[in-house]
Design an enzyme around this catalytic site. Structure first.
Site, PDB file in Angstrom:
ATOM      1  N   ASP A  35       0.832  -1.184   0.000  1.00 57.07           N
ATOM      2  CA  ASP A  35       0.000   0.000   0.000  1.00 57.07           C
ATOM      3  C   ASP A  35       0.880   1.251   0.000  1.00 57.07           C
ATOM      4  O   ASP A  35       1.939   1.291   0.595  1.00 57.07           O
ATOM      5  CB  ASP A  35      -0.942   0.016   1.216  1.00 57.07           C
ATOM      6  CG  ASP A  35      -0.196  -0.183   2.518  1.00 57.07           C
ATOM      7  OD1 ASP A  35       0.368  -1.276   2.691  1.00 57.07           O
ATOM      8  OD2 ASP A  35      -0.178   0.752   3.339  1.00 57.07           O
ATOM      9  N   SER A  36       0.428   2.295  -0.704  1.00 61.37           N
ATOM     10  CA  SER A  36       1.173   3.554  -0.836  1.00 61.37           C
ATOM     11  C   SER A  36       2.587   3.320  -1.354  1.00 61.37           C
ATOM     12  O   SER A  36       3.540   3.953  -0.922  1.00 61.37           O
ATOM     13  CB  SER A  36       1.228   4.305   0.496  1.00 61.37           C
ATOM     14  OG  SER A  36      -0.058   4.657   0.926  1.00 61.37           O
ATOM     15  N   SER A  37       2.733   2.431  -2.334  1.00 61.00           N
ATOM     16  CA  SER A  37       4.067   2.017  -2.768  1.00 61.00           C
ATOM     17  C   SER A  37       4.408   2.447  -4.181  1.00 61.00           C
ATOM     18  O   SER A  37       5.450   2.080  -4.694  1.00 61.00           O
ATOM     19  CB  SER A  37       4.162   0.485  -2.681  1.00 61.00           C
ATOM     20  OG  SER A  37       3.145  -0.115  -3.442  1.00 61.00           O
ATOM     21  N   GLY A  38       3.560   3.228  -4.832  1.00 57.31           N
ATOM     22  CA  GLY A  38       3.828   3.637  -6.198  1.00 57.31           C
ATOM     23  C   GLY A  38       3.289   2.682  -7.230  1.00 57.31           C
ATOM     24  O   GLY A  38       3.662   2.753  -8.397  1.00 57.31           O
ATOM     25  N   LEU A  39       2.397   1.777  -6.843  1.00 53.53           N
ATOM     26  CA  LEU A  39       1.810   0.806  -7.770  1.00 53.53           C
ATOM     27  C   LEU A  39       0.341   1.107  -8.022  1.00 53.53           C
ATOM     28  O   LEU A  39      -0.400   0.283  -8.508  1.00 53.53           O
ATOM     29  CB  LEU A  39       1.947  -0.614  -7.201  1.00 53.53           C
ATOM     30  CG  LEU A  39       3.374  -1.076  -6.953  1.00 53.53           C
ATOM     31  CD1 LEU A  39       3.376  -2.411  -6.220  1.00 53.53           C
ATOM     32  CD2 LEU A  39       4.144  -1.172  -8.255  1.00 53.53           C
ATOM     33  N   SER A  40      -0.062   2.319  -7.674  1.00 56.07           N
ATOM     34  CA  SER A  40      -1.438   2.755  -7.853  1.00 56.07           C
ATOM     35  C   SER A  40      -2.409   1.990  -6.980  1.00 56.07           C
ATOM     36  O   SER A  40      -3.494   1.615  -7.404  1.00 56.07           O
ATOM     37  CB  SER A  40      -1.847   2.635  -9.320  1.00 56.07           C
ATOM     38  OG  SER A  40      -2.543   3.766  -9.731  1.00 56.07           O
ATOM     39  N   SER A  41      -2.031   1.791  -5.736  1.00 49.28           N
ATOM     40  CA  SER A  41      -2.936   1.124  -4.809  1.00 49.28           C
ATOM     41  C   SER A  41      -4.202   1.941  -4.601  1.00 49.28           C
ATOM     42  O   SER A  41      -5.284   1.385  -4.388  1.00 49.28           O
ATOM     43  CB  SER A  41      -2.236   0.884  -3.464  1.00 49.28           C
ATOM     44  OG  SER A  41      -1.702   2.081  -2.939  1.00 49.28           O
TER      45      SER A  41
ATOM     46  N   ASP B  43      -3.976   5.002 -14.487  1.00 48.95           N
ATOM     47  CA  ASP B  43      -4.025   3.960 -13.458  1.00 48.95           C
ATOM     48  C   ASP B  43      -5.288   3.117 -13.561  1.00 48.95           C
ATOM     49  O   ASP B  43      -5.238   1.884 -13.629  1.00 48.95           O
ATOM     50  CB  ASP B  43      -3.928   4.588 -12.074  1.00 48.95           C
ATOM     51  CG  ASP B  43      -2.629   5.346 -11.865  1.00 48.95           C
ATOM     52  OD1 ASP B  43      -1.671   5.076 -12.610  1.00 48.95           O
ATOM     53  OD2 ASP B  43      -2.580   6.203 -10.977  1.00 48.95           O
TER      54      ASP B  43
ATOM     55  N   ALA C 130      -5.863   3.784  -6.864  1.00 52.96           N
ATOM     56  CA  ALA C 130      -6.786   3.512  -7.964  1.00 52.96           C
ATOM     57  C   ALA C 130      -7.370   2.115  -7.844  1.00 52.96           C
ATOM     58  O   ALA C 130      -8.555   1.897  -8.129  1.00 52.96           O
ATOM     59  CB  ALA C 130      -6.073   3.674  -9.313  1.00 52.96           C
TER      60      ALA C 130
END
Length: 476
Positions: A191-197, A242, A199
């Protein structure tokens, strides 16, 4: 920068390609990703039966209903190999999902009540689908930490915001009568890792509320609904990359999205079809290397500032070329007009525009490389995108730039860049499949040398992840 010599200049005005007609191995406007699907798509390894069973049992306990009645939204995280920071300007982007993401188990509540628990955050979220929702600006208390606890993040204080945002978006055109009882969780540590969690969460709530209310909503409309959540409800000035990736992707394909026309293509790698062209093609894995930096995008003024700078560059270029009546987006600026009038831009606006036009060219070349199975060229373009994000778009911070540089010298890496906005999170890389484990170990060790404090805060099991391609969001 010392990295400059490593990359070829891929921006060539005379060879600018038609961004929606550059690959032969394409399914045009194939709307895969129906939110009403009851089947897992493709051959993705996620979610496992164990993960699904765990989510279903939680919802069954919360609702007092049978496990067999529980439905699960599978909403994957996405990566964007090429097309960084140009979706909000109507550019053409590439994306694919990975075999990690959000699971939202739910059951219709039988009334207007919504009751939610989270696997990541404490507390219970409660509201009714007949409550009128109002937008929350980026400067509102929605984005503030609790005054008496500065260690709490925005998500932890109000993690139900995206559920309310989904209701806000759906209320514009629909009358909802059915709430849900749900349990939401994400792949561990992502989560909140730059993988568009964010969206992925927004899409999950949309699909769950639609399913519970027997609404038939095609993926194209859900892309717009999730944009409403992000742009109108939360005040984040991002584009549609995203949610498009999450809703339109198909296992093993590269999704190409024209953010100006909203057209998309699914581009197959020839290896998937046993094509003669695939002979000698490298098998790949996706490597995710995490920095340990986390914060919510609406809290970062740098993101919206970059978008505003792109729009200001577009306004100046359009005025200079006699097209000042057009919307100030760089997609409305012809490449020739940019070359002719770029001298009118101050230095920071020039860099933003340079990134836009060069990134569009990298996307075009990358689509050709992917369709022909040329992962070496595809990887070089990804790394060049990363360099432009640093030098021209000027995003990234020291830990992320260090991760990027480590990845460039990692054995087996084909290409690397930031994942997400570049103000937090992680870097992504394509890596030769048979060298993925070796590469992950190298990155983990090298990053610890440079950032021992941040590295020590990471779970060593998930600090560097080896992933595979995923499917689109759907309901099981």
């Amino acid at each position: 920068m010392k990295m400059q010599a490593r990359f070829e200049n891929v921006y060539n005005q005379d060879s600018f390609l038609s961004l929606l007609g550059c690959a032969h191995s394409v399914e045009r406007n194939c709307w895969i990703g129906d939110s009403r699907s009851n089947l897992k798509m493709g051959a993705s390894s996620w979610p496992s039966e164990t993960e699904l069973d765990g989510v279903k049992k939680m919802v069954a306990e919360m609702s007092g209903r049978g496990v067999e009645e529980v439905r699960v939204v599978v909403s994957p995280y996405r990566i964007c190999p090429l097309g960084a920071h140009i979706d909000h300007q109507g550019g053409t982007v590439s994306a694919m999902t990975i075999n990690k993401g959000i699971l939202l188990g739910f059951i219709p509540s039988g009334n207007t009540q919504v009751l939610l628990r989270s696997g990541q955050f404490e507390g219970i979220v409660r509201f009714r689908v007949d409550e009128v929702q109002h937008p929350r600006s980026a400067a509102s208390e929605n984005n503030k930490v609790h005054e008496n606890d500065s260690s709490k993040t925005y998500e932890e204080c109000d993690w139900g915001t995206y559920a309310r945002g989904a209701l806000y978006a759906l209320q514009k055109e629909n009358h909802l009568t059915q709430g849900i009882i749900g349990f939401i969780c994400g792949s561990k540590g992502l989560d909140s890792s730059g993988l568009s969690s964010s969206a992925a969460v927004g899409v999950a709530y949309l699909l769950a509320l639609e399913n519970a209310n027997s609404l038939t909503v095609p993926p194209t409309e859900n892309i717009e609904l999730d944009r409403v959540i992000e742009n109108e409800y939360l005040g984040l000035r991002n584009g549609i990359l995203d949610q498009s990736a999450i809703l339109l992707s198909s296992y093993g394909c590269l999704t190409c999205m024209n953010c100006k026309t909203k057209e998309h293509k699914l581009i197959h790698s020839p290896k998937l079809h046993g094509s003669p062209e695939s002979k000698g093609q490298k098998a790949y894995k996706i490597l995710l290397a995490f920095s340990g930096l986390k914060h919510a995008l609406p809290n970062n003024p740098g993101y919206n500032r970059r978008v505003a700078e792109c729009q200001e560059a577009a306004r100046i270029l359009l005025d200079a070329s006699g097209n000042g009546d057009l919307e100030p987006l760089l997609c409305y600026v012809e490449p020739a007009a940019f070359e002719a009038h770029k001298c009118t831009l101050e230095s920071n606006l020039l860099r933003r525009a340079e990134h836009y036009f060069s990134e569009n060219m990298r996307v075009a070349k990358g689509l050709e490389a992917w369709a022909s199975g040329n992962l070496d060229d595809f990887g070089k373009l990804i790394s060049a995108s990363g360099l432009s994000s640093i030098q021209n778009y000027e995003c990234g911070c020291e830990p992320l730039i260090q991760l990027y540089e480590i990845l460039l010298r990692t054995p087996g890496i084909l290409g690397a860049r930031f994942s997400g906005a570049g103000f937090r999170g992680c870097c992504l890389a394509f890596v030769e499949a048979d060298r993925a484990i070796e590469a992950a170990s190298f990155v983990r060790n090298e990053y610890h040398k440079l950032q021992p404090v941040l590295a020590s805060q990471l779970n060593q099991d998930t600090a560097v992840l080896i992933c595979e391609a995923g499917d689109c969001a759907h309901v099981i």
